[in-house]
Design a protein around this motif. Structure first.
Motif, PDB file in Angstrom:
ATOM      1  N   ILE A  13      97.486 106.638  25.606  1.00  0.00           N
ATOM      2  CA  ILE A  13      97.984 107.714  26.473  1.00  0.00           C
ATOM      3  C   ILE A  13      98.035 108.996  25.652  1.00  0.00           C
ATOM      4  CG2 ILE A  13      99.238 106.394  28.212  1.00  0.00           C
ATOM      5  CD1 ILE A  13     101.771 106.752  26.516  1.00  0.00           C
ATOM      6  N   PRO A  14      97.221 109.983  26.028  1.00  0.00           N
ATOM      7  CA  PRO A  14      96.403 110.068  27.243  1.00  0.00           C
ATOM      8  C   PRO A  14      94.932 109.668  27.078  1.00  0.00           C
ATOM      9  CG  PRO A  14      96.498 112.221  26.223  1.00  0.00           C
ATOM     10  CD  PRO A  14      97.301 111.287  25.334  1.00  0.00           C
ATOM     11  N   GLY A  15      94.478 109.306  25.864  1.00  0.00           N
ATOM     12  CA  GLY A  15      93.052 109.136  25.606  1.00  0.00           C
ATOM     13  C   GLY A  15      92.339 108.176  26.535  1.00  0.00           C
ATOM     14  N   LEU A  16      92.689 106.888  26.438  1.00  0.00           N
ATOM     15  CA  LEU A  16      92.007 105.875  27.249  1.00  0.00           C
ATOM     16  C   LEU A  16      92.276 106.097  28.737  1.00  0.00           C
ATOM     17  CD1 LEU A  16      90.263 103.253  26.877  1.00  0.00           C
ATOM     18  CD2 LEU A  16      92.399 101.991  27.248  1.00  0.00           C
ATOM     19  N   ALA A  17      93.492 106.530  29.071  1.00  0.00           N
ATOM     20  CA  ALA A  17      93.836 106.780  30.476  1.00  0.00           C
ATOM     21  C   ALA A  17      92.876 107.797  31.093  1.00  0.00           C
ATOM     22  CB  ALA A  17      95.285 107.269  30.583  1.00  0.00           C
ATOM     23  N   LEU A  18      92.585 108.873  30.367  1.00  0.00           N
ATOM     24  CA  LEU A  18      91.672 109.894  30.875  1.00  0.00           C
ATOM     25  C   LEU A  18      90.218 109.418  30.829  1.00  0.00           C
ATOM     26  CD1 LEU A  18      93.246 113.108  29.293  1.00  0.00           C
ATOM     27  CD2 LEU A  18      92.977 112.657  31.728  1.00  0.00           C
ATOM     28  N   PHE A  19      89.859 108.719  29.764  1.00  0.00           N
ATOM     29  CA  PHE A  19      88.491 108.217  29.608  1.00  0.00           C
ATOM     30  C   PHE A  19      88.129 107.300  30.776  1.00  0.00           C
ATOM     31  CE2 PHE A  19      85.523 105.071  27.552  1.00  0.00           C
ATOM     32  CZ  PHE A  19      84.448 105.941  27.381  1.00  0.00           C
ATOM     33  N   VAL A  29      91.688 106.978  40.828  1.00  0.00           N
ATOM     34  CA  VAL A  29      91.995 107.615  39.540  1.00  0.00           C
ATOM     35  C   VAL A  29      93.460 107.415  39.140  1.00  0.00           C
ATOM     36  CG1 VAL A  29      92.335 109.891  40.629  1.00  0.00           C
ATOM     37  CG2 VAL A  29      91.881 109.738  38.185  1.00  0.00           C
ATOM     38  N   LEU A  30      94.380 107.544  40.071  1.00  0.00           N
ATOM     39  CA  LEU A  30      95.802 107.375  39.738  1.00  0.00           C
ATOM     40  C   LEU A  30      96.102 105.935  39.342  1.00  0.00           C
ATOM     41  CD1 LEU A  30      97.520 109.524  42.522  1.00  0.00           C
ATOM     42  CD2 LEU A  30      97.256 110.103  40.107  1.00  0.00           C
ATOM     43  N   ALA A  31      95.515 104.987  40.084  1.00  0.00           N
ATOM     44  CA  ALA A  31      95.739 103.571  39.781  1.00  0.00           C
ATOM     45  C   ALA A  31      95.211 103.231  38.392  1.00  0.00           C
ATOM     46  CB  ALA A  31      95.056 102.704  40.828  1.00  0.00           C
ATOM     47  N   THR A  32      94.074 103.819  38.018  1.00  0.00           N
ATOM     48  CA  THR A  32      93.464 103.531  36.717  1.00  0.00           C
ATOM     49  C   THR A  32      94.295 104.114  35.577  1.00  0.00           C
ATOM     50  OG1 THR A  32      91.280 103.501  37.751  1.00  0.00           O
ATOM     51  CG2 THR A  32      91.350 103.799  35.363  1.00  0.00           C
ATOM     52  N   ILE A  33      94.741 105.351  35.757  1.00  0.00           N
ATOM     53  CA  ILE A  33      95.590 105.978  34.727  1.00  0.00           C
ATOM     54  C   ILE A  33      96.928 105.251  34.643  1.00  0.00           C
ATOM     55  CG2 ILE A  33      96.893 108.091  34.220  1.00  0.00           C
ATOM     56  CD1 ILE A  33      94.436 109.669  35.163  1.00  0.00           C
ATOM     57  N   MET A  34      97.448 104.834  35.800  1.00  0.00           N
ATOM     58  CA  MET A  34      98.710 104.086  35.845  1.00  0.00           C
ATOM     59  C   MET A  34      98.613 102.795  35.034  1.00  0.00           C
ATOM     60  SD  MET A  34     101.816 103.747  37.127  1.00  0.00           S
ATOM     61  CE  MET A  34     102.989 102.697  37.999  1.00  0.00           C
ATOM     62  N   GLN A  35      97.449 102.146  35.062  1.00  0.00           N
ATOM     63  CA  GLN A  35      97.294 100.910  34.297  1.00  0.00           C
ATOM     64  C   GLN A  35      97.544 101.150  32.812  1.00  0.00           C
ATOM     65  OE1 GLN A  35      93.375  99.584  35.505  1.00  0.00           O
ATOM     66  NE2 GLN A  35      94.142  98.533  37.317  1.00  0.00           N
ATOM     67  N   SER A  36      96.911 102.178  32.249  1.00  0.00           N
ATOM     68  CA  SER A  36      97.106 102.474  30.826  1.00  0.00           C
ATOM     69  C   SER A  36      98.567 102.808  30.534  1.00  0.00           C
ATOM     70  CB  SER A  36      96.217 103.647  30.396  1.00  0.00           C
ATOM     71  OG  SER A  36      94.860 103.282  30.369  1.00  0.00           O
ATOM     72  N   PHE A  37      99.183 103.595  31.413  1.00  0.00           N
ATOM     73  CA  PHE A  37     100.561 104.030  31.164  1.00  0.00           C
ATOM     74  C   PHE A  37     101.541 102.869  31.282  1.00  0.00           C
ATOM     75  CE2 PHE A  37     104.387 106.514  31.332  1.00  0.00           C
ATOM     76  CZ  PHE A  37     104.080 107.695  30.676  1.00  0.00           C
ATOM     77  N   ALA A  38     101.358 102.057  32.328  1.00  0.00           N
ATOM     78  CA  ALA A  38     102.267 100.924  32.531  1.00  0.00           C
ATOM     79  C   ALA A  38     102.111  99.880  31.433  1.00  0.00           C
ATOM     80  CB  ALA A  38     102.007 100.291  33.904  1.00  0.00           C
ATOM     81  N   ILE A  39     100.860  99.636  30.995  1.00  0.00           N
ATOM     82  CA  ILE A  39     100.633  98.692  29.899  1.00  0.00           C
ATOM     83  C   ILE A  39     101.310  99.180  28.625  1.00  0.00           C
ATOM     84  CG2 ILE A  39      98.828  97.810  28.338  1.00  0.00           C
ATOM     85  CD1 ILE A  39      97.017  97.623  30.885  1.00  0.00           C
ATOM     86  N   ILE A 110      91.025  96.141  28.271  1.00  0.00           N
ATOM     87  CA  ILE A 110      90.522  95.127  29.215  1.00  0.00           C
ATOM     88  C   ILE A 110      90.405  95.713  30.614  1.00  0.00           C
ATOM     89  CG2 ILE A 110      90.979  92.874  30.272  1.00  0.00           C
ATOM     90  CD1 ILE A 110      92.701  92.204  27.837  1.00  0.00           C
ATOM     91  N   ALA A 111      91.329  96.600  30.960  1.00  0.00           N
ATOM     92  CA  ALA A 111      91.395  97.130  32.326  1.00  0.00           C
ATOM     93  C   ALA A 111      90.110  97.825  32.748  1.00  0.00           C
ATOM     94  CB  ALA A 111      92.587  98.081  32.460  1.00  0.00           C
ATOM     95  N   GLY A 112      89.303  98.258  31.782  1.00  0.00           N
ATOM     96  CA  GLY A 112      88.037  98.887  32.137  1.00  0.00           C
ATOM     97  C   GLY A 112      87.079  97.935  32.824  1.00  0.00           C
ATOM     98  N   ALA A 113      87.199  96.650  32.536  1.00  0.00           N
ATOM     99  CA  ALA A 113      86.267  95.667  33.100  1.00  0.00           C
ATOM    100  C   ALA A 113      86.556  95.388  34.575  1.00  0.00           C
ATOM    101  CB  ALA A 113      86.325  94.363  32.308  1.00  0.00           C
ATOM    102  N   PHE A 114      87.832  95.494  34.964  1.00  0.00           N
ATOM    103  CA  PHE A 114      88.168  95.180  36.363  1.00  0.00           C
ATOM    104  C   PHE A 114      88.678  96.401  37.121  1.00  0.00           C
ATOM    105  CE2 PHE A 114      91.970  93.523  33.902  1.00  0.00           C
ATOM    106  CZ  PHE A 114      92.843  94.557  34.247  1.00  0.00           C
ATOM    107  N   ALA A 115      88.313  97.583  36.659  1.00  0.00           N
ATOM    108  CA  ALA A 115      88.751  98.816  37.320  1.00  0.00           C
ATOM    109  C   ALA A 115      88.376  98.792  38.795  1.00  0.00           C
ATOM    110  CB  ALA A 115      88.105 100.026  36.632  1.00  0.00           C
ATOM    111  N   GLU A 116      89.271  99.326  39.603  1.00  0.00           N
ATOM    112  CA  GLU A 116      89.078  99.519  41.046  1.00  0.00           C
ATOM    113  C   GLU A 116      89.246  98.254  41.882  1.00  0.00           C
ATOM    114  OE1 GLU A 116      86.446 103.362  41.634  1.00  0.00           O
ATOM    115  OE2 GLU A 116      85.124 101.713  41.044  1.00  0.00           O
ATOM    116  N   ARG A 117      89.692  97.122  41.267  1.00  0.00           N
ATOM    117  CA  ARG A 117      89.799  95.915  42.106  1.00  0.00           C
ATOM    118  C   ARG A 117      90.852  94.919  41.615  1.00  0.00           C
ATOM    119  NH1 ARG A 117      85.468  95.363  38.685  1.00  0.00           N
ATOM    120  NH2 ARG A 117      84.707  93.322  38.041  1.00  0.00           N
TER     121      ARG A 117
END
Length: 393
Positions: A13-19, A29-39, A110-117
């Motif tokens: 945060i914020p690197g991977l979240a923005l990437f 986009v919010l769900a994806t950034i939320m994953q990095s922040f919540a993790i 890991i979240a990059g592999a299952f983004a959006e689902r």
């Protein structure tokens, strides 16, 4: 070490979240950034409670495989406690915090592999279990006095522990979850590559904390790790760019930043063991091979690794780990004299096998508890609104 620790936290945060956030469609986009922040929040609490002790305390008779429980909730650590007295001599609180930032970014990758689902409730349960069952034991095996470290497997800053670990877990997640709704027919182009460039740039800068900081001292080897990181990253970014230019006829922004991340990944295990020429070779190989794995191999096999967590981190981590065994230079680090390709293959194989099996089992446990995917309707609407009740206007 305080500075390095802050830099590594900045990678998530914020690197991977923005990437990652820039590479998904606008409705996610919010769900994806939320994953990095919540993790980041979840792993912090679990590391403080259990993770640090299980990874880095003495496990007694089981120490080859797992640390002990004596430092649960950081019990017994004081401001006077040192990590490796006489060797590293840094406060143990600082060492725990530094290692916590590694524990944060690994599941976030890991979240990059299952983004959006992926359902958010499932994400929290999966990441909690994965941290304690997969990440913590492997960190102990390599860095905490476990059997891989004592066998001579070299991993300066996380080729096996972080990147192969996260990449393989990502591939298993992508295969178990299946493809995104509309994959192959719907336009799934990144909605904002400017976010991704900013994120990749923050990852690059933060990575100096990752690699140079892993020396646990401000000395010549930390300097070598820093230069190696820069050289490999630039070489990989150019290698990916030129490979794409030759194959696809245009050098893309997404390509050059993906190449940079591939170089960062591959040089991670090697950064404190190779000389700058070795780092240059690592970067070129990683840039070309990760381009092929992320673009060509993925399409050949038809799996949906949304943001190339496996194609870049898994493959890049393997490249770096194996080349460490080939290119390690005793003039840079005396430990390099014990390097061998065989030992590195052993480390890579053990990591892949444990991660793949454990991740698969955890996914099915989570699936039985709460399910893994949102409904088709929720996925089509976008995870921002269906999971979090918010949208980017």
């Amino acid at each position: 070490m305080l500075t390095s620790t802050a830099l590594v936290l900045m990678m998530t945060i914020p690197g991977l979240a923005l990437f990652y956030g820039g590479m998904v469609r606008k409705k996610n986009v919010l769900a994806t950034i939320m994953q990095s922040f919540a993790i980041t929040c979840l792993v912090t609490v679990l590391w403080f409670m259990f993770g640090y002790s299980l990874a880095f305390s003495d496990g007694g008779g089981m120490n080859s495989y797992l640390g002990g429980t004596s430092k649960f909730f950081h019990h017994g650590i004081t401001t006077a406690s040192l990590w490796l007295p006489g060797v590293a001599n840094i406060p143990e609180f600082v060492f725990s915090m530094f290692q916590m930032t590694f524990a944060i970014i690994t599941p976030a990758l890991i979240a990059g592999a299952f983004a959006e689902r992926f359902k958010f409730s499932a994400l929290l349960i999966f990441m909690a279990l994965w941290l304690l069952v997969v990440y913590v034991p492997i960190a102990h095996w390599v860095w905490g006095g476990g059997f891989l470290g004592t066998a001579g497997v070299l991993d300066f800053a996380g080729g096996t522990v972080v990147h192969i670990n996260a990449g393989v877990a990502g591939l298993v997640c992508a295969l178990v979850l299946g493809k995104r709704e509309g994959y192959g027919t719907t336009n799934m182009a990144p909605h904002n590559l400017v976010y991704s460039v900013i994120g990749a740039s923050l990852l690059w800068v933060g990575w100096f904390g990752f690699n140079a900081g892993s020396e646990l001292a401000a000395d010549g080897l930390a300097g070598a790790a820093m230069l190696n990181t820069q050289v490999a990253t630039a070489a990989a970014a150019l290698a990916w760019m030129f490979a794409e230019w030759i194959v696809a006829k245009k050098p893309s922004v997404l390509g050059i930043i993906s190449g940079a991340v591939a170089g960062l990944v591959a040089v991670t295990p090697a950064s404190g063991f190779v000389n700058p020429t070795g780092a240059f070779i690592v970067g070129i190989v990683a840039g070309v091979v990760c381009y092929l794995s992320a673009v060509k191999v993925k399409h050949m096999f038809g799996y949906d690794d949304s943001l190339d967590a496996f194609g870049v981190h898994g493959v890049g981590g393997v490249i770096g780990a194996l080349l460490t065994g080939v290119l390690a230079d005793p003039a840079i680090n005396s430990l390099s004299s014990g390097a061998s390709l065989g030992k590195q293959i052993y480390g890579v194989a053990v990591t892949i096998i444990w991660t793949a099996i454990a991740t698969f089992v955890i996914l099915y446990i989570v699936k039985a508890l709460v399910g893994l995917r949102p409904t088709t309707q929720e996925e089509v609407e976008g995870l921002d609104i269906s999971q979090h009740g918010e949208v980017v206007p």
